[in-house]
Design a protein around this motif. Sequence first.
Motif, short mmCIF file in Angstrom:
data_model
loop_
_atom_site.label_atom_id
_atom_site.label_comp_id
_atom_site.label_asym_id
_atom_site.label_seq_id
_atom_site.Cartn_x
_atom_site.Cartn_y
_atom_site.Cartn_z
N ILE A 180 0.85 -1.19 0.00
CA ILE A 180 0.00 0.00 0.00
C ILE A 180 0.89 1.23 0.00
N TYR A 181 0.64 2.11 -0.95
CA TYR A 181 1.40 3.35 -1.05
C TYR A 181 0.49 4.51 -0.65
N LEU A 182 0.90 5.26 0.37
CA LEU A 182 0.15 6.40 0.84
C LEU A 182 0.93 7.68 0.63
N SER A 183 0.24 8.76 0.32
CA SER A 183 0.89 10.04 0.12
C SER A 183 0.10 11.15 0.78
N LEU A 184 0.82 12.08 1.35
CA LEU A 184 0.24 13.30 1.92
C LEU A 184 0.47 14.41 0.91
N ALA A 232 -4.40 7.00 -0.97
CA ALA A 232 -3.91 5.64 -0.80
C ALA A 232 -4.06 4.87 -2.10
N ASP A 233 -3.06 4.07 -2.42
CA ASP A 233 -3.08 3.19 -3.59
C ASP A 233 -2.69 1.79 -3.15
N VAL A 234 -3.43 0.79 -3.61
CA VAL A 234 -3.09 -0.60 -3.37
C VAL A 234 -2.47 -1.15 -4.65
N VAL A 235 -1.25 -1.64 -4.54
CA VAL A 235 -0.50 -2.13 -5.70
C VAL A 235 -0.43 -3.65 -5.61
#
Length: 415
Positions: A180-184, A232-235
């Motif tokens: 899971i890639y999260l970014s602010l 949030a992105d699920v890869v």
Amino acid sequence: MGTRENITLFLHVSNREYYMVKKAETALIAVLILLAGCSALLDPGRGSAKDEIIGEGTSSENLRARMVGTWVRHIRGQQGAIEGMRFDEDGIFGFIGIHTMNGLAWRIENETLILSTNSTRYAQPSESSLKVVMLTDRTLTLAGKDYLSGEYRRNDAAGARVTGTVTCRELGALPEDAFIYLSLLEVSFQDAPAGFVADQNIPSPGRQMPIPFHIYYATADVDPLHTYQVRADVVLAGKREFTTAMAYPVITRGNPSTVAVEVVRLAGHAGAEGVISEGDTVSEPAPAAAGDRVLLSGMFSYLADAALFVECRTSRRFPVAMERDYLALERAYLGTEHEPGQEIFVTVEGHFANRQKMEGEGREEMLIVERFINIVPGEDCKTVETATSYRIQGEILELLRDSTVFARFESENRR
């Protein structure tokens, strides 16, 4: 002059010298006290021996309790810029001002700090160890071969974090190749791309939703008058399959620092092939949202801590932000034979976003390298100008002219 006069004169001179000596001694003591006070002001981290708790008999529990907080240091060559780490009581830690790594967990064993980290490119955690040489209320000194070794000062106001959970109605336990890639992101301006603030890459193989997250950021990067969101992105198997479909505002304007994020399956997910229209560069179809990555080819150069990218299609020149997968690009460039500052043809996946200027005040548009693909010395933008389409097969990029492959670039990851 008689004997009595001689004795009287001697006593008069001796008394005068005595008082002069006493006055000089008093002045010297005052100067020493003043210097000691100045030394304490200039180096507040230098405490007395009893303040330094490292040594025989120091317990891991005591050391761990004293470590909790934010520790920073100045970045060499960047005026006013800081970097560091924040350690929380729950065993989670994060980096402040260091965007090439993500902090996952920390612990103390004897007098050794053990850090679990990963990066945007590699979700798999790795551990590193640093010797805690000195720890006072204000100063932390770490020793080791790691980049993080050195001296830090406590500044608990310099770092903060956004916490929460990621959930998905379609997913239960995630597969082994998931992360899971999260970014602010800063989203203050509707007509501008989202500005990157911080990110976090969570290794998630086999984990059950909901999954907790922590995004650490430098408080200096947040303007209380601006608006910020978590994405949030699920890869899965290297492809972004799920993403947030709504806004999750945080931190400022009365918004919380803890948020529950839900992801949904991407609709009409782009395939691995694209068509290049006349005048276009090699790129994927237009991204669905600001910040989505595209395939970019251009000329890259690096000199005196300044990285520049000239996009082939527009010939526009962009500074390159030193975050995400930038380090892989820089290492590949430095590993080639070239003249200082020479431009070399590269292919990357990335996007453009507003960032703080490397020098001076204000912000400017920069290239964010999401994934370094390849560097090809001797090639230039004319290579892609004649391409009519492209395709990506695993780690190989192929350029086609009238359905015929005329150029093939293998990702550095395969070498």
